[in-house]
Design a protein around this motif. Sequence first.
Motif, short mmCIF file in Angstrom:
data_model
loop_
_atom_site.label_atom_id
_atom_site.label_comp_id
_atom_site.label_asym_id
_atom_site.label_seq_id
_atom_site.Cartn_x
_atom_site.Cartn_y
_atom_site.Cartn_z
N TYR A 28 0.82 -1.21 0.00
CA TYR A 28 0.00 0.00 0.00
C TYR A 28 0.86 1.27 0.00
O TYR A 28 0.33 2.38 -0.10
CB TYR A 28 -0.94 -0.01 1.21
CG TYR A 28 -1.95 -1.13 1.10
CD1 TYR A 28 -3.11 -0.97 0.35
CD2 TYR A 28 -1.70 -2.36 1.68
CE1 TYR A 28 -4.01 -2.02 0.21
CE2 TYR A 28 -2.60 -3.41 1.55
CZ TYR A 28 -3.75 -3.23 0.80
OH TYR A 28 -4.64 -4.27 0.66
N LEU A 29 2.18 1.08 0.07
CA LEU A 29 3.11 2.21 -0.07
C LEU A 29 3.80 2.21 -1.42
O LEU A 29 4.46 3.19 -1.79
CB LEU A 29 4.17 2.15 1.04
CG LEU A 29 3.66 2.29 2.47
CD1 LEU A 29 4.79 2.02 3.45
CD2 LEU A 29 3.07 3.67 2.71
N THR A 30 3.66 1.10 -2.16
CA THR A 30 4.45 0.96 -3.40
C THR A 30 3.62 0.68 -4.64
O THR A 30 3.90 1.21 -5.72
CB THR A 30 5.48 -0.16 -3.23
OG1 THR A 30 4.79 -1.39 -2.88
CG2 THR A 30 6.50 0.17 -2.15
N SER A 31 2.60 -0.15 -4.53
CA SER A 31 1.86 -0.55 -5.73
C SER A 31 0.37 -0.27 -5.64
O SER A 31 -0.24 0.20 -6.61
CB SER A 31 2.10 -2.04 -6.04
OG SER A 31 1.74 -2.85 -4.93
N THR A 33 -1.63 2.16 -4.56
CA THR A 33 -1.50 3.53 -4.06
C THR A 33 -2.66 4.45 -4.44
O THR A 33 -2.56 5.67 -4.31
CB THR A 33 -0.19 4.15 -4.58
OG1 THR A 33 -0.17 4.09 -6.01
CG2 THR A 33 1.02 3.40 -4.04
N ALA A 46 -7.46 0.07 -3.40
CA ALA A 46 -7.15 0.67 -2.11
C ALA A 46 -8.34 0.56 -1.16
O ALA A 46 -8.17 0.27 0.04
CB ALA A 46 -6.77 2.13 -2.30
N ASP A 241 -5.63 7.00 5.12
CA ASP A 241 -4.28 6.43 5.11
C ASP A 241 -4.43 4.92 5.11
O ASP A 241 -4.49 4.28 6.17
CB ASP A 241 -3.51 6.92 6.34
CG ASP A 241 -2.07 6.47 6.34
OD1 ASP A 241 -1.72 5.56 5.57
OD2 ASP A 241 -1.28 7.00 7.14
#
Length: 384
Positions: A28-31, A33, A46, A241
Amino acid sequence: MPEQTVAYLDHAATSPPRREVLEAVWPYLTSVTGNPSSAHAAGRAAKAGLDAARAAVADVLGARPGEVVFTAGGTEADNLAVTGIATANPRGRHVVVSAIEHPAVLETAFALRGHGFTVDVVGVDAEGRLDLDGLEAVLRPDTTLVSVMHANNEIGTVQPLAEIAARCRPLGVPLHTDAVQAAGHLDLDVDRLGVDALSASAHKFGGLRGAGFCWVRGSVPLAPVLHGGGQELGRRSGTSDVASAVGTAVALHLAASARDVEVPRLTALRDRLVDGVLATVPGALLTGSRTHRLPGHASFCFEGVGGETVLAELESAGIVCSSGSACAAGSDDASHVLLATGLSADLARTAVRFTLGNGSTGEDVDRVLAALPDAVRAAGALRT
């Protein structure tokens, strides 16, 4: 000081994130998003992660997913619960809190005085347990909210929430609990606790800093504190977030799953630490309740000795602990929690807190028991 030499006994301040949490949030920080409020495929991916995290937290609480609001930590969760319930509730303008609440609750309640609310503060006994008769005496038909923490961060005392709820329920008064210290260690089933709202902070149980959640029973009105785009089902605006929410859910589930093993283990370590300190350090005073206590929490006062000096001596021996609430670090004021239990201001300033968590070992306890008597003696000599 090399990191491998440190015995970290300050888990009440923060616990390191679990490896499983870091692995879970990485996508969830890289792909993955996308913005979960977006309608396209990236947004839907997401949102699926966010929805799964909400359901996982609700499962631990025995609640419905739609009742969980993700926040930027325990302070925001407390603010949302106290202000959100108080200002949405047409019952009246009267709030009740305990004398040993975290400032995130106390200061929020006191701020409501500027909006026409009255606030009653109920005392505790010498162990930090709420005065139930005192609570009953201040409850009124128009009481808007009662807020009593599940377990105290400074002295480790666990409150009898079910008994407190039994005082509130006949009058229809909602009960909120700050469960920041309890989460990961104690049962959070909201029906068994009898609460109507609950706040938690992820970094206390192996999640990420700056993440948390607020659960509010669906039948309890809640006014948003943050206004804007209407995220979190209209109760907490701001772009969600997703990574933090996912990490919170994974950490909470892991802690809850391990509780049957971890609680007895930490309780045994705690009791060995408490017994050893009381036996080897003259004048040591255990603060809080011996029996109604968080499993990994041991806190003491050492008469005539500066608590901060003891901490410095212990750190030089490779032991990290604290003098109480990390949120009050650097303050010369005596702890309001210890004062509420009847300790003098001078004695309260000698407080030292050891808190164990995931990864704490018997070797850590042995190091404390070996170093603390000399640390207290050295601190006493420096003070004289």
